[in-house]
Design a protein around this motif. Structure first.
Motif, PDB file in Angstrom:
ATOM      1  N   ASP A  21       0.838  -1.199   0.000  1.00  0.00           N
ATOM      2  CA  ASP A  21       0.000   0.000   0.000  1.00  0.00           C
ATOM      3  C   ASP A  21       0.875   1.252   0.000  1.00  0.00           C
ATOM      4  O   ASP A  21       2.042   1.230   0.372  1.00  0.00           O
ATOM      5  N   GLY A  22       0.270   2.386  -0.382  1.00  0.00           N
ATOM      6  CA  GLY A  22       0.936   3.670  -0.338  1.00  0.00           C
ATOM      7  C   GLY A  22       1.884   3.890  -1.495  1.00  0.00           C
ATOM      8  O   GLY A  22       2.122   3.001  -2.316  1.00  0.00           O
ATOM      9  N   LYS A  23       2.417   5.099  -1.561  1.00  0.00           N
ATOM     10  CA  LYS A  23       3.395   5.436  -2.592  1.00  0.00           C
ATOM     11  C   LYS A  23       4.344   6.509  -2.057  1.00  0.00           C
ATOM     12  O   LYS A  23       3.986   7.283  -1.162  1.00  0.00           O
ATOM     13  N   PRO A  24       5.563   6.565  -2.578  1.00  0.00           N
ATOM     14  CA  PRO A  24       6.531   7.556  -2.098  1.00  0.00           C
ATOM     15  C   PRO A  24       6.047   8.986  -2.339  1.00  0.00           C
ATOM     16  O   PRO A  24       5.255   9.247  -3.243  1.00  0.00           O
ATOM     17  N   ALA A  32      10.848  11.590  -5.715  1.00  0.00           N
ATOM     18  CA  ALA A  32       9.879  10.679  -6.312  1.00  0.00           C
ATOM     19  C   ALA A  32      10.497   9.403  -6.848  1.00  0.00           C
ATOM     20  O   ALA A  32       9.797   8.399  -7.040  1.00  0.00           O
ATOM     21  N   SER A  33      11.810   9.398  -7.099  1.00  0.00           N
ATOM     22  CA  SER A  33      12.444   8.240  -7.738  1.00  0.00           C
ATOM     23  C   SER A  33      12.996   7.224  -6.741  1.00  0.00           C
ATOM     24  O   SER A  33      13.688   6.287  -7.126  1.00  0.00           O
ATOM     25  N   VAL A  34      12.683   7.375  -5.472  1.00  0.00           N
ATOM     26  CA  VAL A  34      13.216   6.467  -4.458  1.00  0.00           C
ATOM     27  C   VAL A  34      12.667   5.055  -4.666  1.00  0.00           C
ATOM     28  O   VAL A  34      11.556   4.866  -5.162  1.00  0.00           O
ATOM     29  N   ILE A 154      17.991  17.574  -3.046  1.00  0.00           N
ATOM     30  CA  ILE A 154      16.685  17.642  -2.379  1.00  0.00           C
ATOM     31  C   ILE A 154      16.431  19.062  -1.893  1.00  0.00           C
ATOM     32  O   ILE A 154      15.314  19.598  -2.019  1.00  0.00           O
ATOM     33  N   TYR A 155      17.456  19.699  -1.340  1.00  0.00           N
ATOM     34  CA  TYR A 155      17.305  21.070  -0.834  1.00  0.00           C
ATOM     35  C   TYR A 155      16.872  22.012  -1.949  1.00  0.00           C
ATOM     36  O   TYR A 155      15.927  22.813  -1.792  1.00  0.00           O
ATOM     37  N   GLY A 261      10.055   8.820   4.393  1.00  0.00           N
ATOM     38  CA  GLY A 261       9.841   7.398   4.658  1.00  0.00           C
ATOM     39  C   GLY A 261      10.288   6.950   6.040  1.00  0.00           C
ATOM     40  O   GLY A 261      10.116   5.788   6.399  1.00  0.00           O
ATOM     41  N   GLY A 262      10.853   7.869   6.824  1.00  0.00           N
ATOM     42  CA  GLY A 262      11.310   7.511   8.156  1.00  0.00           C
ATOM     43  C   GLY A 262      10.213   7.640   9.201  1.00  0.00           C
ATOM     44  O   GLY A 262       9.301   8.450   9.067  1.00  0.00           O
TER      45      GLY A 262
END
Length: 604
Positions: A21-24, A32-34, A154-155, A261-262
């Motif tokens: 279930d879920g998505k990044p 988004a590419s994790v 990311i920043y 994701g943490g």
């Protein structure tokens, strides 16, 4: 021996990996590419031991998990009142990026939502030559126990696409919540969210909060208790945003999630948990992170209601039986076997509550035993409460011990673990006293490693250990004056308070010595068998018997009565002197054993 806790974590990691279930998070394109299959679990105790499984070394951005730490820094800098004037401590019931500002004042509901987190960042000032962000990054690094960096990609992506956070900052500026230009605040907030961590880092950071602000790995006091207390309180009610109520009821630990994701969860005084898995649910929380936390809380009884007492190591002392022998008098050959092989039998004294933290320290001790340990004595006499998770893990630990060729032995006067081992195929040896348990292990070691050494069941009086220094002539003269007696099983030989009755030399059978306990119960002191002696110690207690002596089976003894000893002293002083020299030597050897046992008892 494999740790039951490590085995458990592998099992739930495998099971929860099936959740799809879920998505990044995709609002920030660079995230988004994790890989959605990344999944790690890490558990760190407040005494610095770490369990990990899965992708615990994979780095990702800390995102909103940064919020409680920056909030704590603001509290440390300014104090409660000054921070409270800018940001409240009430649950908002809204999503993390909602505009939850108090009507009129514009004060954010709490520091865990974005508006409150921006406010907390604005309260940090440059100090000691360090910029605001440098101080924030240094704090995170101290919590993690290593230097952390920033993902510049990311920043920059946050800067380019964080329009809602920029709008929130300007709205806060309009209410004077942010007092200066909001642009540097927003930039530092985006930069703090872009700090790179892994699951291990987050677990240590959570354990530092659990350990009252002291990093369990480095020993550094990163944050004082008062701000830690406030941070954990707000994490409890607000850390999981509009899912906080469900989290509190199903997991019951202060927690914080991040869109990277943490997830971290903190059980104060006991453990810090971190989970990494990028797919998020509708609340912005990691799907597998929530599932893992719920499972651990339920199976390991980590909910704060169950694990309310502060955790500490349950290990009071750990030593092998050469440090505290049973005190049984043995032949020289048997003593030599125990001197060489006694390290193979360990005593682990437990105390306090066996909740998760106490059980973890016990299981860790069992798992780290040397490979040549053949017997482990668990002393449960000082244990108060035993949780169900403790019983389950100890049952698994016992099976693992057997698989590795090690026998578990219990000192369990209250039958605390009777139900745990009721149905096992191989009964667990269980004793009321440490002396009895150690004596059993000594006998097992002598039987296993003594080669052809056989413990005698019957001896001649000259084979008694206490008489071994005597010359044949002196021995013969004493033997001639001895009186043979037979005691049937259960018969009392000597009672407490009786005057000195002589020296008894056991030729066959077994004798039990016991004394009154502090609450009137009988405490077993020692078991004596063929070749051993008793009775002479009454001379050191105003000629009064301090123990009760009873035959455990049909027992034959030779006795030098008190009257006979007086006659020897009058008629043959040289013989009397040789007798007392031999008995004194034997007594000193026993005193040495007692002193070693006392030293073990006194240490913590």
């Amino acid at each position: 021996m494999e740790s039951p806790i490590e085995n458990y974590l592998r099992i739930i990691h495998e099971e929860i990996s099936d959740l799809r279930d879920g998505k990044p998070y995709s609002t920030i394109p660079a995230m988004a590419s994790v890989n959605p299959d990344n999944f790690g679990i890490c558990l760190t105790t407040v005494d610095g031991y770490m369990y990990e499984v899965g992708d615990t070394r994979e780095e990702f951005t800390i995102q909103s998990i940064s919020k409680p730490f920056t909030y704590g820094l603001a509290l440390s800098d300014l104090g409660m009142d000054a921070v409270d004037a800018k940001v409240d401590v009430e649950p908002s019931g809204d999503a993390f990026n909602e505009i939850s500002l108090a009507p009129g004042t514009g004060r954010p509901s709490n520091a865990m939502i974005n508006a409150g987190a921006l406010t907390a960042t604005s309260l940090i000032r440059s100090r000691g030559g360090n910029t605001r962000f440098k101080r924030i990054a240094n704090l995170y690094s101290q919590f993690a126990g290593r230097q952390l960096g920033v993902d510049e990609e990311i920043y920059r992506s946050e800067l380019d696409h964080g329009h809602r956070n920029r709008a929130l900052a300007y709205l806060l500026r309009s209410f004077e919540i942010i007092e200066n230009d909001p642009t540097p605040v927003v930039e530092d907030y985006f930069r703090q969210c872009s700090v790179m961590v892994n699951c291990m880092d987050l677990s240590v950071m959570a354990a530092t909060l659990a350990n009252s602000g002291r990093n369990p790995m480095t020993g550094v006091q990163v944050m004082d208790l008062l701000p830690v207390e406030r941070v954990l309180s707000v994490m409890t009610t607000c850390g999981m945003y509009d899912d906080a109520g469900a989290w509190l009821t199903s997991v019951g630990m202060p927690a914080k999630s991040g869109v990277g994701g943490g997830t971290i969860a903190v059980l104060p005084g006991q453990v810090g948990l971190a989970v990494y898995s990028p797919p998020l649910d509708d609340h912005g929380n990691s799907v597998r992170g929530v599932a893992t936390s719920q499972r651990l809380s339920r199976d390991m009884e980590l909910h704060f209601v169950r694990a309310a007492r502060a955790g500490r190591s349950a290990i009071r002392a750990s030593y092998d039986i050469t440090a505290a022998p049973s005190g049984i008098r043995r032949a020289d050959e048997a003593v030599e076997v125990l001197r060489e092989e006694g390290h193979r039998a360990m005593v682990i004294e437990l105390n306090g509550d066996l909740l998760f933290a106490g059980t973890e320290s016990m299981v860790r001790e069992l798992s780290s035993l040397a490979e040549d340990v053949a017997y482990v004595i668990l002393d449960l006499r000082r244990v108060d409460e035993v949780a169900d998770v403790s019983l389950r893990l100890l049952g698994e630990a016992r099976e693992n011990l057997l698989d590795s060729g090690c026998e578990l032995v219990l000192i369990d006067r209250e039958n605390t673990l009777a139900e745990t081992f009721r149905d096992v195929e191989r009964p667990v040896p269980t004793f009321d006293t440490r002396t009895a348990a150690v004596e059993w292990c000594e006998n097992e070691l002598i039987a296993r490693y003594g080669e052809h050494l056989v413990l005698p069941t019957e001896v001649e009086v000259g084979q008694c250990v206490a008489l071994s220094p005597l010359k044949p002539a002196h021995l013969a003269a004493l033997t001639h004056r001895m009186e043979e007696r037979i005691y049937e099983k259960g018969q009392v030989v000597r009672r407490v308070g009786q005057s000195f009755g002589g020296v008894f030399f056991i030729l066959a059978g077994k004798i039990l010595t016991s004394a009154p306990g502090p609450t009137g119960e009988r405490l077993r002191l020692s078991t004596l068998s063929a070749g051993m002696t008793f009775g002479e110690l009454a001379l050191g207690s105003d000629d009064r018997q301090e123990t009760t002596v009873k035959a455990l089976e049909r027992t034959r003894v030779d006795v030098l009565t008190a009257q006979t000893i007086e006659e020897i002293e009058e008629e043959d002083p040289r013989l009397a002197a040789e007798l007392w020299k031999a008995l004194t030597r034997d007594a000193y050897s026993r005193v040495d054993l007692y002193l070693r046992e006392t030293a073990v008892r006194m240490r913590d």
